[in-house]
Scaffold this motif. Sequence first.
Motif, PDB file in Angstrom:
ATOM      1  N   SER A 379       0.834  -1.200   0.000  1.00  0.00           N
ATOM      2  CA  SER A 379       0.000   0.000   0.000  1.00  0.00           C
ATOM      3  C   SER A 379       0.872   1.255   0.000  1.00  0.00           C
ATOM      4  O   SER A 379       0.591   2.217  -0.720  1.00  0.00           O
ATOM      5  CB  SER A 379      -0.929  -0.001   1.213  1.00  0.00           C
ATOM      6  N   LEU A 380       1.935   1.256   0.793  1.00  0.00           N
ATOM      7  CA  LEU A 380       2.838   2.407   0.832  1.00  0.00           C
ATOM      8  C   LEU A 380       3.458   2.657  -0.540  1.00  0.00           C
ATOM      9  O   LEU A 380       3.644   3.801  -0.950  1.00  0.00           O
ATOM     10  CB  LEU A 380       3.938   2.171   1.873  1.00  0.00           C
ATOM     11  N   ALA A 381       3.767   1.579  -1.246  1.00  0.00           N
ATOM     12  CA  ALA A 381       4.380   1.710  -2.567  1.00  0.00           C
ATOM     13  C   ALA A 381       3.368   2.054  -3.655  1.00  0.00           C
ATOM     14  O   ALA A 381       3.750   2.375  -4.783  1.00  0.00           O
ATOM     15  CB  ALA A 381       5.106   0.418  -2.932  1.00  0.00           C
ATOM     16  N   GLY A 382       2.063   1.958  -3.340  1.00  0.00           N
ATOM     17  CA  GLY A 382       1.042   2.326  -4.310  1.00  0.00           C
ATOM     18  C   GLY A 382       0.613   1.193  -5.218  1.00  0.00           C
ATOM     19  O   GLY A 382       0.243   1.421  -6.374  1.00  0.00           O
ATOM     20  N   ILE A 383       0.632  -0.037  -4.726  1.00  0.00           N
ATOM     21  CA  ILE A 383       0.221  -1.189  -5.522  1.00  0.00           C
ATOM     22  C   ILE A 383      -1.289  -1.359  -5.442  1.00  0.00           C
ATOM     23  O   ILE A 383      -1.847  -1.396  -4.335  1.00  0.00           O
ATOM     24  CB  ILE A 383       0.922  -2.475  -5.025  1.00  0.00           C
ATOM     25  N   PRO A 384      -2.006  -1.470  -6.590  1.00  0.00           N
ATOM     26  CA  PRO A 384      -3.463  -1.664  -6.530  1.00  0.00           C
ATOM     27  C   PRO A 384      -3.793  -3.076  -6.050  1.00  0.00           C
ATOM     28  O   PRO A 384      -2.978  -3.989  -6.215  1.00  0.00           O
ATOM     29  CB  PRO A 384      -3.892  -1.464  -7.987  1.00  0.00           C
ATOM     30  N   PRO A 385      -4.966  -3.291  -5.424  1.00  0.00           N
ATOM     31  CA  PRO A 385      -6.048  -2.315  -5.195  1.00  0.00           C
ATOM     32  C   PRO A 385      -6.016  -1.727  -3.786  1.00  0.00           C
ATOM     33  O   PRO A 385      -7.065  -1.416  -3.227  1.00  0.00           O
ATOM     34  CB  PRO A 385      -7.290  -3.195  -5.372  1.00  0.00           C
TER      35      PRO A 385
END
Length: 501
Positions: A379-385
Amino acid sequence: MNTLLVAPILLPLFLAILALFAARSPRAQRVIAVGGTALLTVLSVLLLLRVRAEGIHAIQAGNWPAPFGISLVADLLGAIMVVLASVTGFAVTVYSVGAAETARERHGYYPLLLVLLMGVNGAFLTGDIFNLYVWFEVMLMASFVLLALGGEKPQIEGAVKYVALNFLSSALFLAAAGLLYGAVGTLNMADLAVKIGAEKEHGLTTVMAILFLTAFGIKAGIFPLFFWLPASYHTPPPAVSALFAGLLTKVGVYAMIRVFTLIFPLEEDFTQPMMIWLAAFTMVTGVLGAAAQHEFRRILSFHIVSQIGYMIMGLALFTPLAIAGAIFYIMHHILVKTNLFLVAGVVHYLRGTGELKDLGGFYTARPWLAILFLVPAFSLAGIPPLSGFFAKLTLIVAGIEAGAYPLVATALGVSLLTLFSMTKIWGEVFWKAAPAGAVDAPDVTGARWNRLVAPIALLAACTVVIGLSAGPLFDLATEAAHQVLDPAAYIRAVLGEGAAP
């Protein structure tokens, strides 16, 4: 409604006093802290629901009319922040029970934690600049003692750096507040919004704005004022690190959003370009610092700095979509960063170190811990979803719409380097084989293990839920953004009908 508005401040104060009376019984203190923060979370959610349904609510302490009395104001932004603070406080309190550090408990750990929550909530709900300063000082006192509690040498070194820079921030804040009062004769935020808007001496206004930016920038950890943060956040017990990482810098970001939308709207020819550069440098220096580190919590500490840059990016772009993105990013980041520090704490309790070279084997030995790490890390790295993807996507879209292409490119590059840091932690701590002779601590089992892992699982579930229900939560963030960018409703709620310009 008035009860709900004052509860996030008065309830932690009452619980702290109650815990002090139970100083001889750590078990009673734990029950008070866990039960009290759970109740605080429920009341905070009710406050948010009422504010969203009924609009901004304000009360005046002692029935003194604004701007002469002490105003407490709950708009959507403030109510959201109080909910996040309460959830974080509850999770960290449960984790603290599992940490089982009786010596610290006997020296006021839970009362200090509750006083810190009181200060955080007071900062989110105050409608007065001077009282914002007061709540900052309440936070500083409680956090300094929590940081130094235990008296270990690394803690004292970290505490000295932490308090020295924060004293400087407080001095600048107080000087700015004094100049502001001398210029317009009030410190009530709603009244300031009206009078500063009519102020013709723009040079002095800009000077005061820069002073506030510097003071809040130190609190938030923006470039180049962040170096105290990675030097201190890895030194206290993991539960304290997690609470600091989740909340304290976000109070600085909240103050920046509040002041630079309500009182000193960004100027296109000066303060806005400055804020854009600060956002970019904060992102880059934070992530490069993290990439160079080899200790679990120090990596995470530098990432706090980097992620603050994204929130400042939303403020700097100064569009409804960008401000909504900043608010959504705060919602995501408080939970994710707290959770990562809690995972780092479990690793430290099991092996007695956070040095990556001395760790390994956790994917085999503790697969659930490995999975619970992956959720906030991705989530911190911006991986969906997951939540971080939608938070970053919103800011990227806002940046493209505003034509801030270099800032967008910076944000995307920093996201890739964030993923690199998270994979480095994964490879060293979880995936590689455990070093020869590495043995888990024998006392991290059974009930203690459950108390340590349960709040991690709770926050990981919240991260997944935010990602899967991004639409409704982003709508909430959008409503909050429109409120802060159009302060007329805020001014009317505090000063009465007809007060807004």
